[in-house]
Design a protein around this motif. Structure first.
Motif, PDB file in Angstrom:
ATOM      1  N   PRO A  35     -17.570 -23.741   9.789  1.00  0.00           N
ATOM      2  CA  PRO A  35     -19.142 -24.237   9.446  1.00  0.00           C
ATOM      3  C   PRO A  35     -20.036 -24.217  10.728  1.00  0.00           C
ATOM      4  O   PRO A  35     -21.236 -24.428  10.404  1.00  0.00           O
ATOM      5  N   ALA A  36     -19.586 -24.333  11.656  1.00  0.00           N
ATOM      6  CA  ALA A  36     -20.366 -24.346  12.901  1.00  0.00           C
ATOM      7  C   ALA A  36     -19.993 -23.109  14.016  1.00  0.00           C
ATOM      8  O   ALA A  36     -19.527 -23.471  15.041  1.00  0.00           O
ATOM      9  N   PRO A  37     -20.125 -21.902  13.423  1.00  0.00           N
ATOM     10  CA  PRO A  37     -19.801 -20.704  14.462  1.00  0.00           C
ATOM     11  C   PRO A  37     -20.803 -20.769  15.598  1.00  0.00           C
ATOM     12  O   PRO A  37     -21.812 -21.552  15.775  1.00  0.00           O
ATOM     13  N   GLU A  38     -20.136 -20.385  16.684  1.00  0.00           N
ATOM     14  CA  GLU A  38     -20.701 -20.030  18.131  1.00  0.00           C
ATOM     15  C   GLU A  38     -22.055 -19.302  18.016  1.00  0.00           C
ATOM     16  O   GLU A  38     -22.112 -18.663  17.141  1.00  0.00           O
ATOM     17  N   SER A  39     -22.863 -19.739  18.901  1.00  0.00           N
ATOM     18  CA  SER A  39     -24.295 -19.245  18.973  1.00  0.00           C
ATOM     19  C   SER A  39     -24.228 -17.689  19.608  1.00  0.00           C
ATOM     20  O   SER A  39     -23.246 -17.548  20.260  1.00  0.00           O
ATOM     21  N   VAL A  40     -24.962 -16.868  19.439  1.00  0.00           N
ATOM     22  CA  VAL A  40     -25.199 -15.790  20.353  1.00  0.00           C
ATOM     23  C   VAL A  40     -25.194 -16.110  21.923  1.00  0.00           C
ATOM     24  O   VAL A  40     -24.365 -15.388  22.787  1.00  0.00           O
ATOM     25  N   ALA A  41     -26.017 -16.742  22.293  1.00  0.00           N
ATOM     26  CA  ALA A  41     -25.991 -17.409  23.667  1.00  0.00           C
ATOM     27  C   ALA A  41     -24.687 -17.680  24.228  1.00  0.00           C
ATOM     28  O   ALA A  41     -24.387 -17.546  25.399  1.00  0.00           O
ATOM     29  N   ASP A  61     -18.421  -3.206  39.915  1.00  0.00           N
ATOM     30  CA  ASP A  61     -19.388  -4.243  40.535  1.00  0.00           C
ATOM     31  C   ASP A  61     -19.311  -5.301  39.602  1.00  0.00           C
ATOM     32  O   ASP A  61     -20.039  -5.037  38.647  1.00  0.00           O
ATOM     33  N   PRO A  62     -19.123  -6.500  39.994  1.00  0.00           N
ATOM     34  CA  PRO A  62     -19.050  -7.611  39.212  1.00  0.00           C
ATOM     35  C   PRO A  62     -20.382  -8.082  38.775  1.00  0.00           C
ATOM     36  O   PRO A  62     -20.572  -8.482  37.561  1.00  0.00           O
ATOM     37  N   GLN A  63     -21.428  -8.004  39.816  1.00  0.00           N
ATOM     38  CA  GLN A  63     -22.665  -8.591  39.454  1.00  0.00           C
ATOM     39  C   GLN A  63     -23.290  -7.763  38.483  1.00  0.00           C
ATOM     40  O   GLN A  63     -23.903  -8.245  37.628  1.00  0.00           O
ATOM     41  N   LYS A  64     -23.174  -6.185  38.437  1.00  0.00           N
ATOM     42  CA  LYS A  64     -23.891  -5.431  37.659  1.00  0.00           C
ATOM     43  C   LYS A  64     -23.164  -5.484  36.275  1.00  0.00           C
ATOM     44  O   LYS A  64     -23.936  -5.613  35.333  1.00  0.00           O
ATOM     45  N   THR A  65     -21.832  -5.621  36.249  1.00  0.00           N
ATOM     46  CA  THR A  65     -21.183  -5.833  34.868  1.00  0.00           C
ATOM     47  C   THR A  65     -21.534  -7.211  34.295  1.00  0.00           C
ATOM     48  O   THR A  65     -21.943  -7.144  33.064  1.00  0.00           O
ATOM     49  N   ALA A  66     -21.526  -7.951  35.004  1.00  0.00           N
ATOM     50  CA  ALA A  66     -22.138  -9.632  34.339  1.00  0.00           C
ATOM     51  C   ALA A  66     -23.525  -9.409  34.029  1.00  0.00           C
ATOM     52  O   ALA A  66     -23.810 -10.094  32.818  1.00  0.00           O
ATOM     53  N   THR A  67     -24.483  -8.974  34.744  1.00  0.00           N
ATOM     54  CA  THR A  67     -25.811  -8.805  34.337  1.00  0.00           C
ATOM     55  C   THR A  67     -25.972  -7.924  33.077  1.00  0.00           C
ATOM     56  O   THR A  67     -26.719  -8.222  32.324  1.00  0.00           O
ATOM     57  N   ILE A  68     -25.209  -6.685  32.926  1.00  0.00           N
ATOM     58  CA  ILE A  68     -25.326  -5.845  31.685  1.00  0.00           C
ATOM     59  C   ILE A  68     -25.000  -6.951  30.482  1.00  0.00           C
ATOM     60  O   ILE A  68     -25.519  -6.885  29.482  1.00  0.00           O
ATOM     61  N   LEU A  70     -25.193 -10.081  30.298  1.00  0.00           N
ATOM     62  CA  LEU A  70     -26.329 -11.083  29.974  1.00  0.00           C
ATOM     63  C   LEU A  70     -27.176 -10.547  29.079  1.00  0.00           C
ATOM     64  O   LEU A  70     -28.072 -11.246  28.434  1.00  0.00           O
ATOM     65  N   PHE A  71     -27.678  -9.246  29.073  1.00  0.00           N
ATOM     66  CA  PHE A  71     -28.878  -8.744  28.458  1.00  0.00           C
ATOM     67  C   PHE A  71     -28.184  -7.927  27.295  1.00  0.00           C
ATOM     68  O   PHE A  71     -28.979  -7.282  26.328  1.00  0.00           O
ATOM     69  N   HIS A  72     -26.960  -7.864  27.172  1.00  0.00           N
ATOM     70  CA  HIS A  72     -26.515  -6.840  25.800  1.00  0.00           C
ATOM     71  C   HIS A  72     -27.054  -7.336  24.430  1.00  0.00           C
ATOM     72  O   HIS A  72     -27.006  -6.378  23.650  1.00  0.00           O
ATOM     73  N   ASP A  73     -27.326  -8.479  24.231  1.00  0.00           N
ATOM     74  CA  ASP A  73     -27.412  -8.982  22.742  1.00  0.00           C
ATOM     75  C   ASP A  73     -28.741  -9.389  22.646  1.00  0.00           C
ATOM     76  O   ASP A  73     -29.172  -9.866  21.747  1.00  0.00           O
TER      77      ASP A  73
END
Length: 193
Positions: A35-41, A61-68, A70-73
């Motif tokens: 009934p209340a699925p997670e949001s994309v964010a 590279d953890p920072q690069k991977t995490a940044t990718i 953040l923008f993937h969706d």
């Protein structure tokens, strides 16, 4: 002064647009009656954490991977989160590419170049970080499915199996095995006073 004002207004519009992902629910879970699925964010937040952890484990590279991650969706703010049945009839890749290109027009040139390179890396797996970001995306879906499974939603096994099959890195597969074994409520047990 007008160019500076427009530049900042465009950044602000982009950030507001990204904020819309907090309200956009992940569509596939609704098919299971959640009934209340997670949001994309919400998905993106944990994907970035998983991306950071996977990169740390894999020597990337953890920072690069995490940044990718953040923008993937980000394009989903314009085209929505299309579940697998919808993707049977709609070319989501084409829509995402068009939405993303328009979104990048709002960013300063250098930022747009950098974000575009990160997005392309995710889509095409151009680097180890891009591959790990895709693994993080799949792993987060598996984790969410596991949480829903424990809540009694039986139909999630299809999501778990599909995500597991898509994992490419050894660390992602090992983490998935542990996620499937450990109860999602385990993290807080023993912490209560």
């Amino acid at each position: 002064m007008e160019n500076i004002t427009n530049k900042f207004e465009n950044i602000v519009k982009y950030v507001y647009e990204a904020g819309y992902l907090k309200h956009l629910k992940r569509a596939g879970w609704s098919m299971l009656g959640i009934p209340a699925p997670e949001s994309v964010a919400e998905h993106t937040f944990r994907t970035a954490i998983l991306g950071y952890m996977l990169a740390s484990l894999e020597g990337a590279d953890p920072q690069k991977t995490a940044t990718i991650c953040l923008f993937h969706d980000i394009p989903e703010a314009r085209i929505g989160d299309l579940h697998r049945v919808a993707r049977r009839y709609i070319d989501a890749k084409e829509g995402e590419a068009e939405a993303f290109a328009e979104q990048m027009q709002r960013l300063p040139e250098e930022a747009a170049k950098h974000v575009t390179a990160l997005f392309r890396d995710y889509e095409e797996g151009l680097s180890q970080e891009g591959v790990l970001a895709k693994d993080a995306d799949l792993l987060e879906c598996l984790v969410q499915a596991r949480e829903y499974q424990v809540q009694g939603y039986a139909g999630v096994s299809d999501w778990i199996e599909g995500c597991y099959k898509g994992l490419r890195s050894a660390s992602a597969k090992q983490l998935a095995d542990v996620f499937l074994r450990v109860d999602p409520q385990e993290w807080w047990k023993g912490l209560k006073k």
